[in-house]
Design a protein around this motif. Structure first.
Motif, PDB file in Angstrom:
ATOM      1  N   ALA A  57       0.777  -1.463   0.285  1.00 43.33           N
ATOM      2  CA  ALA A  57       0.019   0.287   0.451  1.00 43.33           C
ATOM      3  C   ALA A  57       0.565   1.720   0.264  1.00 43.33           C
ATOM      4  CB  ALA A  57      -0.981   0.362   0.907  1.00 43.33           C
ATOM      5  N   VAL A  58       2.542   0.769   0.904  1.00 38.41           N
ATOM      6  CA  VAL A  58       2.526   2.539   0.959  1.00 38.41           C
ATOM      7  C   VAL A  58       3.689   3.145  -0.311  1.00 38.41           C
ATOM      8  CG1 VAL A  58       5.149   3.266   1.761  1.00 38.41           C
ATOM      9  CG2 VAL A  58       3.478   2.535   3.271  1.00 38.41           C
ATOM     10  N   ILE A  59       3.829   1.972  -1.337  1.00 31.86           N
ATOM     11  CA  ILE A  59       4.639   1.694  -2.249  1.00 31.86           C
ATOM     12  C   ILE A  59       3.316   2.221  -3.232  1.00 31.86           C
ATOM     13  CG2 ILE A  59       5.427   0.477  -4.372  1.00 31.86           C
ATOM     14  CD1 ILE A  59       6.804  -1.363  -1.713  1.00 31.86           C
ATOM     15  N   LEU A  60       2.372   1.846  -3.677  1.00 21.74           N
ATOM     16  CA  LEU A  60       1.972   2.157  -4.458  1.00 21.74           C
ATOM     17  C   LEU A  60       0.492   2.855  -4.724  1.00 21.74           C
ATOM     18  CD1 LEU A  60       0.397  -1.577  -5.447  1.00 21.74           C
ATOM     19  CD2 LEU A  60       2.370  -0.377  -6.770  1.00 21.74           C
ATOM     20  N   PHE A  61       0.166   3.120  -3.234  1.00 24.46           N
ATOM     21  CA  PHE A  61      -1.224   4.054  -2.846  1.00 24.46           C
ATOM     22  C   PHE A  61      -0.335   4.978  -2.307  1.00 24.46           C
ATOM     23  CE2 PHE A  61      -2.669  -0.055  -3.601  1.00 24.46           C
ATOM     24  CZ  PHE A  61      -3.850   0.192  -5.159  1.00 24.46           C
ATOM     25  N   ARG A  62      -1.320   6.701  -2.666  1.00 23.40           N
ATOM     26  CA  ARG A  62      -1.161   7.379  -2.037  1.00 23.40           C
ATOM     27  C   ARG A  62      -2.157   8.285  -0.825  1.00 23.40           C
ATOM     28  NH1 ARG A  62       1.074  12.771  -5.590  1.00 23.40           N
ATOM     29  NH2 ARG A  62       2.764  11.150  -6.439  1.00 23.40           N
ATOM     30  N   GLY A  63      -3.601   7.336  -0.764  1.00 22.46           N
ATOM     31  CA  GLY A  63      -4.171   7.698  -0.252  1.00 22.46           C
ATOM     32  C   GLY A  63      -4.381   7.289   1.388  1.00 22.46           C
ATOM     33  N   VAL A  64      -4.926   7.732   1.970  1.00 23.98           N
ATOM     34  CA  VAL A  64      -4.888   7.294   3.620  1.00 23.98           C
ATOM     35  C   VAL A  64      -5.972   6.110   3.372  1.00 23.98           C
ATOM     36  CG1 VAL A  64      -5.642   6.861   6.063  1.00 23.98           C
ATOM     37  CG2 VAL A  64      -3.907   8.869   4.832  1.00 23.98           C
ATOM     38  N   ALA A  65      -6.941   6.372   2.998  1.00 24.20           N
ATOM     39  CA  ALA A  65      -8.213   5.431   2.761  1.00 24.20           C
ATOM     40  C   ALA A  65      -7.582   4.082   2.303  1.00 24.20           C
ATOM     41  CB  ALA A  65      -9.398   5.891   2.024  1.00 24.20           C
ATOM     42  N   ALA A  66      -6.571   4.265   0.973  1.00 24.95           N
ATOM     43  CA  ALA A  66      -6.727   2.763  -0.185  1.00 24.95           C
ATOM     44  C   ALA A  66      -5.304   2.166   0.404  1.00 24.95           C
ATOM     45  CB  ALA A  66      -6.220   3.736  -1.506  1.00 24.95           C
ATOM     46  N   ARG A  67      -4.806   2.829   1.043  1.00 20.80           N
ATOM     47  CA  ARG A  67      -3.408   2.474   2.864  1.00 20.80           C
ATOM     48  C   ARG A  67      -4.429   1.319   3.001  1.00 20.80           C
ATOM     49  NH1 ARG A  67       1.322   6.204   2.996  1.00 20.80           N
ATOM     50  NH2 ARG A  67       2.148   6.872   0.815  1.00 20.80           N
ATOM     51  N   SER A  68      -4.864   2.109   3.618  1.00 19.66           N
ATOM     52  CA  SER A  68      -5.888   1.396   4.912  1.00 19.66           C
ATOM     53  C   SER A  68      -5.842   0.108   4.384  1.00 19.66           C
ATOM     54  CB  SER A  68      -6.586   1.851   5.159  1.00 19.66           C
ATOM     55  OG  SER A  68      -6.526   3.719   6.226  1.00 19.66           O
ATOM     56  N   ALA A  69      -7.352   0.512   3.037  1.00 19.65           N
ATOM     57  CA  ALA A  69      -7.875  -0.899   2.508  1.00 19.65           C
ATOM     58  C   ALA A  69      -6.930  -2.164   2.372  1.00 19.65           C
ATOM     59  CB  ALA A  69      -8.859  -0.667   1.840  1.00 19.65           C
ATOM     60  N   VAL A  70      -5.912  -1.618   1.887  1.00 16.66           N
ATOM     61  CA  VAL A  70      -4.864  -2.826   1.211  1.00 16.66           C
ATOM     62  C   VAL A  70      -4.454  -3.643   1.892  1.00 16.66           C
ATOM     63  CG1 VAL A  70      -2.648  -3.153   0.022  1.00 16.66           C
ATOM     64  CG2 VAL A  70      -5.051  -1.635  -0.970  1.00 16.66           C
ATOM     65  N   ALA A  71      -3.851  -2.628   3.412  1.00 15.45           N
ATOM     66  CA  ALA A  71      -3.073  -3.248   4.937  1.00 15.45           C
ATOM     67  C   ALA A  71      -4.200  -4.529   5.104  1.00 15.45           C
ATOM     68  CB  ALA A  71      -3.058  -2.185   5.654  1.00 15.45           C
ATOM     69  N   GLY A  72      -6.022  -3.700   4.999  1.00 13.71           N
ATOM     70  CA  GLY A  72      -6.664  -4.878   5.540  1.00 13.71           C
ATOM     71  C   GLY A  72      -6.943  -6.160   4.530  1.00 13.71           C
ATOM     72  N   LEU A  73      -7.074  -5.636   3.448  1.00 17.92           N
ATOM     73  CA  LEU A  73      -6.932  -7.141   2.618  1.00 17.92           C
ATOM     74  C   LEU A  73      -5.571  -8.080   2.788  1.00 17.92           C
ATOM     75  CD1 LEU A  73      -8.537  -8.447   0.218  1.00 17.92           C
ATOM     76  CD2 LEU A  73      -6.667  -7.151  -1.079  1.00 17.92           C
ATOM     77  N   GLY A  74      -4.609  -7.444   3.076  1.00 19.15           N
ATOM     78  CA  GLY A  74      -3.568  -8.857   3.258  1.00 19.15           C
ATOM     79  C   GLY A  74      -4.113  -8.944   4.837  1.00 19.15           C
ATOM     80  N   ALA A  75      -4.065  -7.952   6.135  1.00 20.72           N
ATOM     81  CA  ALA A  75      -4.577  -8.958   7.613  1.00 20.72           C
ATOM     82  C   ALA A  75      -5.872  -9.840   6.875  1.00 20.72           C
ATOM     83  CB  ALA A  75      -5.728  -7.797   8.558  1.00 20.72           C
ATOM     84  N   GLY A  76      -6.807  -9.667   6.266  1.00 24.87           N
ATOM     85  CA  GLY A  76      -7.458 -10.605   6.014  1.00 24.87           C
ATOM     86  C   GLY A  76      -7.096 -12.350   5.013  1.00 24.87           C
ATOM     87  N   VAL A  77      -6.467 -11.701   4.875  1.00 25.72           N
ATOM     88  CA  VAL A  77      -5.631 -13.305   3.758  1.00 25.72           C
ATOM     89  C   VAL A  77      -4.743 -13.512   4.878  1.00 25.72           C
ATOM     90  CG1 VAL A  77      -4.233 -13.354   1.603  1.00 25.72           C
ATOM     91  CG2 VAL A  77      -5.871 -11.427   1.435  1.00 25.72           C
ATOM     92  N   GLY A  78      -4.426 -12.741   5.608  1.00 25.57           N
ATOM     93  CA  GLY A  78      -3.643 -13.344   6.492  1.00 25.57           C
ATOM     94  C   GLY A  78      -4.573 -13.955   7.580  1.00 25.57           C
ATOM     95  N   ILE A  79      -5.704 -13.692   7.990  1.00 23.34           N
ATOM     96  CA  ILE A  79      -5.861 -14.644   9.290  1.00 23.34           C
ATOM     97  C   ILE A  79      -6.702 -15.562   7.591  1.00 23.34           C
ATOM     98  CG2 ILE A  79      -8.386 -14.426   9.965  1.00 23.34           C
ATOM     99  CD1 ILE A  79      -7.647 -11.501  11.027  1.00 23.34           C
ATOM    100  N   GLY A  80      -7.152 -15.635   6.531  1.00 19.57           N
ATOM    101  CA  GLY A  80      -7.332 -16.867   6.134  1.00 19.57           C
ATOM    102  C   GLY A  80      -6.856 -17.976   5.745  1.00 19.57           C
ATOM    103  N   MET A  81      -5.703 -17.228   6.231  1.00 19.33           N
ATOM    104  CA  MET A  81      -4.437 -18.987   5.786  1.00 19.33           C
ATOM    105  C   MET A  81      -4.088 -19.070   6.996  1.00 19.33           C
ATOM    106  SD  MET A  81      -1.491 -16.988   2.825  1.00 19.33           S
ATOM    107  CE  MET A  81      -0.530 -18.396   3.456  1.00 19.33           C
TER     108      MET A  81
END
Length: 100
Positions: A57-81
């Protein structure tokens, strides 16, 4: 943090549970060990997913909302695994108990 047989202290204490599991194979202890490893594994995968998603998210996105969404997606993937691996571990414990 979580109990591990290889890290048990010397003397009277938690290492007796490891010895009992190794010698008698008590199902209660196997389930407890499986829970310990599952919780540890899920927390580790949650952290890795959040960090990985946050880095992307830090590399690809500028907005806080987009960064939070991608980090949340990563957290969801981790919990799912972690959940999937725990489910598999408990199925193995159940099969081993049914075989006896």
């Amino acid at each position: 943090f979580f109990f591990r047989c290889s890290l048990a202290p010397f003397g009277d204490g938690p290492e007796r549970a490891c010895m009992a599991t190794a010698k008698t194979g008590l199902p209660e202890l196997k389930v407890a060990e499986t829970w310990d490893s599952c919780i540890e594994n899920t927390i580790r995968k949650l952290a890795y997913g959040t960090l990985g998603g946050g880095l992307i998210a830090v590399i690809l996105f500028r907005g806080v909302a987009a960064r939070s969404a991608v980090a949340g997606l990563g957290a969801g993937v981790g919990i799912g695994m972690g959940y999937t691996e725990c489910k598999h571990e408990f199925e193995l414990v159940d099969k081993a108990a049914a075989a006896k």
